[in-house]
Enzyme design. Structure first.
Site, short mmCIF file in Angstrom:
data_model
loop_
_atom_site.label_atom_id
_atom_site.label_comp_id
_atom_site.label_asym_id
_atom_site.label_seq_id
_atom_site.Cartn_x
_atom_site.Cartn_y
_atom_site.Cartn_z
N GLU A 1 0.85 -1.20 0.00
CA GLU A 1 0.00 0.00 0.00
C GLU A 1 0.89 1.26 0.00
OE1 GLU A 1 -2.04 0.21 3.75
OE2 GLU A 1 -3.41 1.78 3.11
N LYS B 1 -9.45 2.26 -2.02
CA LYS B 1 -9.69 1.64 -0.70
C LYS B 1 -11.04 2.08 -0.13
CE LYS B 1 -7.21 0.97 3.70
NZ LYS B 1 -5.95 1.28 4.40
N CYS C 1 -5.15 -3.13 2.46
CA CYS C 1 -4.91 -3.23 3.90
C CYS C 1 -6.15 -3.45 4.75
CB CYS C 1 -4.08 -2.03 4.36
SG CYS C 1 -3.17 -2.43 5.88
C1 ACM Z 1 -4.01 0.08 7.13
O1 ACM Z 1 -5.12 -0.02 6.62
N1 ACM Z 1 -3.00 0.63 6.49
C2 ACM Z 1 -3.76 -0.45 8.48
#
Ligand code: ACM
Length: 263
Positions: free
Chosen positions: A38, A108, A141
């Site tokens: 990420e 995301k 993530c």
């Molecule tokens: C995250 O979502 N970077 C913990």
């Protein structure tokens, strides 16, 4: 199919240097699909939105153009987490780039902690992409903690989930992604970063231990807590089409949707 991850420690605020590191590691990679962490170009621990604005790029843009050349030369697909600028909005995104160019972007959906101060959440849902005839989905993530995200991809036939991450809670992601593999019978590439960032009086240590899990939950490979690692394994994604766990149990056919509560 040869699938893998590139675990490394992006330097905060050094997008050029981080892109160079990615290009150096992935040039000539002998794999069909490789996932990087990420926010692999910028680093993670932003102290204000202006910092994100300074490093975010449009997709497609100069960074994905350069990665397209790497993907073309290696005849490989790449998934890279990066800060994306779209008009006035900023997203924590993952780009899927193939040998013939950019294939898709995932923004995301579930933002973690202070990401909510800097990024907009993605509203595009969970799309399915074709990688050499294999159905692939992307998550970033913290999405791992919401079983509905992986389930939504698996119900659309996804065989491999690519998961660029900057995990900070020890073992959570390594454990949940294994469980998600088992409950959905999918392969899972968790590409995590390692190292520590100290900024604005805050410190985050990322947990490394990138791993690839098979459809039956077997951990096929796992990187160390620290250290760069380009790791590739051979898998048969066809296996992820079979949701049978016993003669009498099919994971999807056995669902009792009428009894579940979604809201
Ligand atoms: C995250 O979502 N970077 C913990």
């Amino acid at each position: 199919m040869r699938i893998g991850f590139f675990q490394f420690a992006p330097r905060f605020g050094k997008p050029e240097q981080n892109l160079n590191a990615l290009v150096a590691a992935l040039t000539g990679a002998e794999a069909d699909l490789i996932v990087a962490p990420e926010l692999a170009l910028s680093g993670y621990l932003f102290t204000c939105r202006e910092e994100v604005e300074g490093m975010a790029e449009p997709i497609p843009g100069p960074a994905t153009d350069r990665l397209e050349r790497v993907a073309a030369d290696a005849d490989c697909h790449l998934v890279v987490g990066m800060a994306e600028r779209s008009g006035k909005e900023l997203f924590n995104s993952a780009a899927l780039i193939g040998p013939k160019g950019l294939i898709g972007v995932y923004r995301k959906v579930h933002l973690f902690h202070e990401e909510k101060l800097h990024f907009s959440p993605g509203d595009g849902g969970f799309s399915v992409f074709d990688v050499s005839g294999v159905k692939v989905g992307l998550l970033v993530c913290f999405d791992h903690i919401f079983p509905e995200a992986a389930r939504t991809l698996a119900l659309q036939g996804v065989q491999i989930i690519c998961h660029p991450s900057n995990l900070v809670l020890p073992e959570y992601g390594q454990l949940t992604t294994r469980v998600r593999s088992i409950e959905n019978r999918v392969f899972w590439i968790l590409a995590n970063r390692y190292g520590t960032e100290r900024r604005g009086g805050k410190t985050l240590t990322y947990t490394g231990c990138s791993q690839i899990t098979a459809d039956n939950g077997e951990v096929l490979v796992r990187a160390d807590e620290r250290g760069d690692s380009l790791t590739v394994v051979e898998v048969d994604p066809e296996r992820a089409k079979n949701k049978q766990v016993t003669e009498r149990n099919d994971l999807f056919a056995d669902r009792r949707v009428a009894l579940y509560r979604w809201e």
